[in-house]
Enzyme design. Sequence first.
Site, short mmCIF file in Angstrom:
data_model
loop_
_atom_site.label_atom_id
_atom_site.label_comp_id
_atom_site.label_asym_id
_atom_site.label_seq_id
_atom_site.Cartn_x
_atom_site.Cartn_y
_atom_site.Cartn_z
N GLY A 179 85.49 123.90 -95.82
CA GLY A 179 86.73 124.56 -96.20
C GLY A 179 87.63 123.70 -97.05
N ALA A 236 87.22 123.11 -91.99
CA ALA A 236 87.80 123.81 -90.84
C ALA A 236 87.79 122.91 -89.61
CB ALA A 236 87.02 125.09 -90.56
N GLU A 241 86.31 124.22 -100.45
CA GLU A 241 86.68 125.58 -100.84
C GLU A 241 88.15 125.67 -101.24
OE1 GLU A 241 83.76 128.54 -98.41
OE2 GLU A 241 84.97 127.19 -97.18
N GLU A 248 77.93 123.67 -94.33
CA GLU A 248 78.03 124.66 -93.25
C GLU A 248 76.68 125.07 -92.66
OE1 GLU A 248 81.93 125.44 -95.49
OE2 GLU A 248 79.92 124.68 -95.93
#
Length: 258
Positions: A109, A66, A112, A132
């Site tokens: 992310g 992100a 992911e 994270e």
Amino acid sequence: MDFNNIMVKLENEIGFIIVNRPELRNALDIETLLEIEGALEQLRVNQEIRVVVFTGAGEKSFAAGADISQLNKRTMIEALQPNMTATYRKIEDYEKPTIAAINGFALGGGLELALSCDIRIASYNAKVGLPEVGLGIIPGAGGTQRLTRIIGKGKAMDLILTGDIITAEEAERIGLISRAVPQEELIETAKAYARKIGSKGPLALRLAKAAVNRGADIEMETALYLEKLAQTILIASEDKREGTQAFLEKRTPQFQGK
């Protein structure tokens, strides 16, 4: 649809979605996620495309996660919005097979995103992880769930709680990726996988994905019944008739996805 943060390329039966923000290590912001969804829809309606490959521009990063500048400003209410989770669910449920060709960093992310794909291949220079917890948050776009289902609870807990970043070789050893290859062979390897998968029956591929994904979340008896229903549909399909007839005639099948 015009794209600013991604590139879409077509090569015969393969569609490429390339995150194109190399100056930001291909960080994933909201605009990029919306563009990915738009690209998926374009490729979905293109009947010539059988497989979709995700990768990142350049050799340093698949997707670094992100956009931290956006994350820093995000409120509790904003965190409840589906955003990245919804995009990745669409990839996981996508009717066409998907491959992540991981070049360089796939963190947070970015990993992911790769986890939501059906198959993951990485170059030897790749580094993957879910760091994270070091930011005071958790993997929040499916990482805690998909990683556990792919590599098992114990190892997933290890990676998530430590935030460790691991090599492609280690990722291959624990089953997070299917194969690690030299950087210069990554895209050609992904293409070879895509061509092999794309030569199979499209309807069979779609229902196989559904059986695996849905069956993983339910008890065995119901999962087996779901598998049987999927097989029942396929037995009556034109693709099954074509596939079996082609085998008997020793020729390449011409599947139509019907």
